[in-house]
Design a protein around this motif. Sequence first.
Motif, PDB file in Angstrom:
ATOM      1  N   GLN A  25      -1.878   0.802  34.147  1.00  0.00           N
ATOM      2  CA  GLN A  25      -3.429   1.285  34.690  1.00  0.00           C
ATOM      3  C   GLN A  25      -4.365   0.982  33.755  1.00  0.00           C
ATOM      4  OE1 GLN A  25      -2.891   5.516  35.510  1.00  0.00           O
ATOM      5  NE2 GLN A  25      -4.347   5.423  37.008  1.00  0.00           N
ATOM      6  N   LEU A 143      -4.883  12.257  29.853  1.00  0.00           N
ATOM      7  CA  LEU A 143      -5.127  11.558  30.916  1.00  0.00           C
ATOM      8  C   LEU A 143      -4.799  12.471  32.344  1.00  0.00           C
ATOM      9  CD1 LEU A 143      -3.227   8.162  31.920  1.00  0.00           C
ATOM     10  CD2 LEU A 143      -3.478   9.800  33.592  1.00  0.00           C
ATOM     11  N   MET A 144      -6.023  12.337  33.154  1.00  0.00           N
ATOM     12  CA  MET A 144      -5.735  13.274  34.445  1.00  0.00           C
ATOM     13  C   MET A 144      -6.832  12.945  35.229  1.00  0.00           C
ATOM     14  SD  MET A 144      -7.402  17.037  32.895  1.00  0.00           S
ATOM     15  CE  MET A 144      -9.331  16.923  32.520  1.00  0.00           C
ATOM     16  N   PRO A 145      -6.830  13.486  36.521  1.00  0.00           N
ATOM     17  CA  PRO A 145      -7.866  13.168  37.422  1.00  0.00           C
ATOM     18  C   PRO A 145      -9.290  13.574  36.918  1.00  0.00           C
ATOM     19  CG  PRO A 145      -6.004  14.077  38.723  1.00  0.00           C
ATOM     20  CD  PRO A 145      -5.775  14.120  37.152  1.00  0.00           C
ATOM     21  N   HIS A 146     -10.436  12.781  37.161  1.00  0.00           N
ATOM     22  CA  HIS A 146     -11.716  13.223  36.638  1.00  0.00           C
ATOM     23  C   HIS A 146     -11.982  13.997  37.913  1.00  0.00           C
ATOM     24  CE1 HIS A 146     -15.920  13.233  35.864  1.00  0.00           C
ATOM     25  NE2 HIS A 146     -15.713  12.531  34.773  1.00  0.00           N
ATOM     26  N   LYS A 151     -10.972  10.113  40.473  1.00  0.00           N
ATOM     27  CA  LYS A 151     -10.310   8.870  40.003  1.00  0.00           C
ATOM     28  C   LYS A 151      -9.354   9.317  38.828  1.00  0.00           C
ATOM     29  CE  LYS A 151     -12.925   4.941  41.422  1.00  0.00           C
ATOM     30  NZ  LYS A 151     -13.741   3.895  40.894  1.00  0.00           N
ATOM     31  N   ASP A 152      -8.537   8.589  38.329  1.00  0.00           N
ATOM     32  CA  ASP A 152      -7.819   9.157  36.900  1.00  0.00           C
ATOM     33  C   ASP A 152      -8.796   8.704  35.969  1.00  0.00           C
ATOM     34  OD1 ASP A 152      -5.311   9.914  37.855  1.00  0.00           O
ATOM     35  OD2 ASP A 152      -4.335   8.151  37.633  1.00  0.00           O
ATOM     36  N   ILE A 154      -9.247   8.870  31.379  1.00  0.00           N
ATOM     37  CA  ILE A 154      -8.559   8.979  29.951  1.00  0.00           C
ATOM     38  C   ILE A 154      -9.928   9.379  29.028  1.00  0.00           C
ATOM     39  CG2 ILE A 154      -6.542   7.777  30.288  1.00  0.00           C
ATOM     40  CD1 ILE A 154      -7.874   5.657  28.371  1.00  0.00           C
ATOM     41  N   SER A 190     -10.375   4.881  35.678  1.00  0.00           N
ATOM     42  CA  SER A 190      -9.447   4.058  36.243  1.00  0.00           C
ATOM     43  C   SER A 190     -10.284   3.038  37.132  1.00  0.00           C
ATOM     44  CB  SER A 190      -8.426   4.767  37.166  1.00  0.00           C
ATOM     45  OG  SER A 190      -7.660   3.890  37.782  1.00  0.00           O
TER      46      SER A 190
END
Length: 191
Positions: A25, A143-146, A151-152, A154, A190
């Motif tokens: 990713q 790392l997680m969905p914003h 969207k992912d 980090i 991402s």
Amino acid sequence: MTPLKTLVASLAFAAVAAPALAAPQTFKLDTNHTFPRFSYSHFGYSTQLSRFDKTTGTVTLDRAAKTGAVDITIDTKSVSTGSALFNEHIQAPDFLDTAAYPTATFKSTKVTFDGDKPVAVDGVLTLKGVSKPVTLKVTSFQLMPHPMLKKDAIGANATVTVKRTDFNMGKYAPNVGDDVTIDIAIEAISE
């Protein structure tokens, strides 16, 4: 469908699906939330803190394979010391020499994981035309969905200490500390 055909179909699906699940990713740096900072001793009186305001780049992670890549470019003319006079001083040939070297770069050679989180990034730091191997210690990672962009994303903080004399910026050393601690706070979205 016969059991043999079912097995062959299942294996074929698994072979196609497995790479998709483990695909790397790529994240593009969020320039509004990514700031490399640097600090050093000023004649032993205080620790001076400055930062760069313009940074671009990407981070690629494959958490399943425990691999990654980091590619960062810093606009050295965006140095922000808190003083316009000192910004010019830091950009002069004795230090960053931004007229000749308007960018600094970091390109990873290896990302080390502990479980599913990166804990160190080996790479090459190029500053003032000099390239040296360094290891960034990752002190936090997420790392997680914003929550706003859906969207992912980090976020990470990393640190390393270098000697400015190694990068042809040794004026006033050792009175102005040779050891410079670089801390970088990044956020990336991402692609």
